[in-house]
Write a protein that holds these residues in place. Structure first.
Motif, short mmCIF file in Angstrom:
data_model
loop_
_atom_site.label_atom_id
_atom_site.label_comp_id
_atom_site.label_asym_id
_atom_site.label_seq_id
_atom_site.Cartn_x
_atom_site.Cartn_y
_atom_site.Cartn_z
N THR A 49 20.83 64.10 -6.80
CA THR A 49 20.98 62.97 -5.90
C THR A 49 19.75 62.10 -6.07
OG1 THR A 49 22.17 64.38 -4.33
CG2 THR A 49 21.33 62.27 -3.50
N LEU A 50 19.94 60.88 -6.54
CA LEU A 50 18.82 59.97 -6.78
C LEU A 50 18.91 58.82 -5.79
CD1 LEU A 50 16.33 59.27 -8.41
CD2 LEU A 50 17.82 58.20 -10.12
N LEU A 51 17.99 58.81 -4.84
CA LEU A 51 17.94 57.74 -3.85
C LEU A 51 17.11 56.59 -4.42
CD1 LEU A 51 17.06 59.88 -0.70
CD2 LEU A 51 19.34 59.20 -1.51
N ALA A 52 17.66 55.39 -4.39
CA ALA A 52 16.94 54.21 -4.86
C ALA A 52 16.92 53.15 -3.76
CB ALA A 52 17.57 53.67 -6.14
N ASP A 53 16.98 53.60 -2.53
CA ASP A 53 16.96 52.73 -1.35
C ASP A 53 15.78 53.18 -0.49
OD1 ASP A 53 17.45 52.19 1.52
OD2 ASP A 53 19.32 51.29 0.81
N ARG A 54 14.78 52.32 -0.36
CA ARG A 54 13.55 52.69 0.36
C ARG A 54 13.81 53.11 1.80
NH1 ARG A 54 8.61 51.67 -1.73
NH2 ARG A 54 8.54 50.64 -3.72
N GLU A 55 14.75 52.47 2.47
CA GLU A 55 15.05 52.83 3.86
C GLU A 55 15.61 54.24 3.95
OE1 GLU A 55 17.29 49.93 6.03
OE2 GLU A 55 15.98 48.29 5.42
N LYS A 56 16.48 54.59 3.02
CA LYS A 56 17.06 55.94 3.02
C LYS A 56 15.98 56.98 2.67
CE LYS A 56 21.89 55.02 2.26
NZ LYS A 56 22.36 53.76 2.20
N ILE A 57 15.12 56.64 1.73
CA ILE A 57 14.03 57.55 1.37
C ILE A 57 13.13 57.78 2.58
CG2 ILE A 57 11.95 57.83 -0.05
CD1 ILE A 57 13.45 56.11 -2.22
N PHE A 77 4.80 59.46 -0.26
CA PHE A 77 3.98 58.52 -1.02
C PHE A 77 4.69 57.17 -1.24
CE2 PHE A 77 2.83 62.83 -2.57
CZ PHE A 77 1.63 62.95 -1.91
N ALA A 78 5.71 56.88 -0.43
CA ALA A 78 6.43 55.59 -0.46
C ALA A 78 6.93 55.19 -1.85
CB ALA A 78 5.56 54.50 0.16
N PRO A 79 7.73 56.03 -2.49
CA PRO A 79 8.22 55.69 -3.83
C PRO A 79 9.40 54.72 -3.80
CG PRO A 79 9.21 57.73 -3.13
CD PRO A 79 8.26 57.31 -2.03
N SER A 80 9.74 54.20 -4.98
CA SER A 80 10.92 53.36 -5.13
C SER A 80 12.19 54.21 -5.28
CB SER A 80 10.79 52.47 -6.36
OG SER A 80 9.72 51.59 -6.21
N ALA A 81 12.02 55.43 -5.74
CA ALA A 81 13.16 56.33 -5.93
C ALA A 81 12.74 57.75 -5.55
CB ALA A 81 13.64 56.30 -7.38
N PHE A 82 13.73 58.54 -5.18
CA PHE A 82 13.47 59.92 -4.78
C PHE A 82 14.61 60.78 -5.29
CE2 PHE A 82 13.07 63.50 -1.81
CZ PHE A 82 11.71 63.71 -1.87
N LEU A 83 14.27 61.77 -6.12
CA LEU A 83 15.27 62.65 -6.72
C LEU A 83 15.35 63.96 -5.95
CD1 LEU A 83 17.25 63.28 -9.10
CD2 LEU A 83 15.30 64.42 -10.19
#
Length: 173
Positions: A49-57, A77-83
């Motif tokens: 699952t790769l999140l690429a939405d900062r609000e969802k992360i 660490f406020a990334p642009s994406a989260f796997l």
């Protein structure tokens, strides 16, 4: 030097990201790297699952912060994406398979000019009701546990490079 080995030596944990979004083709490359990792008995019982939405992360980070009693400011660490790498609960190879997939992703991120940081806290609290609700909403199968996760984005600073500990290898001929 061999380019694969050079990429391995260039990979370091990144704990500071810019706000620049990651291009869709790079996000797809990360997922391709994940699914082409080896898995025990070739079961491929994982899900990526790769999140690429900062609000969802940040919603997930807030839930993990609460469940794991993390300090104020905890935000992956406020990334642009989260796997998120998850696997079937009853697969005894699940954690090992996740490790292989995660390494593929981390090395691919480096090759694409992205920074990354392996984050374990999601694994520790993936069955907390608030965390599980978000994981389910984001597409992580209910029958899965989180084995690994990573923050990914464009580095905002040069990485801290840690020396390797001595006496950790033995070559027997």
């Amino acid at each position: 030097m061999n380019p694969v080995l050079q990429n391995i030596l260039d990979r370091h944990s990144c704990r500071s990201f810019t706000e620049q979004p990651i291009e869709p083709e790079k996000l797809q490359d990360l997922l391709t790297a994940a699914v082409w990792a080896p898995s025990g008995r070739n079961e491929q019982s994982w899900h990526f699952t790769l999140l690429a939405d900062r609000e969802k992360i940040q919603a997930l980070a807030a839930a993990v912060k609460e469940a794991d009693h993390r300090p104020a400011g905890y935000n992956f660490f406020a990334p642009s994406a989260f796997l998120i790498v998850s696997g079937e609960r009853d697969n005894r190879n699940s954690f090992l398979d996740a490790g292989a997939a995660m390494e593929n992703v981390l090395l691919t991120a480096t090759s694409l000019g992205l920074g990354s940081c392996w984050i374990n806290q999601v694994r520790d609290v993936c069955d907390n009701p608030a965390v599980r609700a978000l994981l389910t909403e984001y597409g992580v199968p209910e029958s899965h546990i989180v084995n690994a996760s990573a923050a990914i984005g464009y580095p905002a600073a040069d990485p801290v490079i840690h020396e390797r500990k001595p006496h950790t290898t033995t070559l027997v001929r």
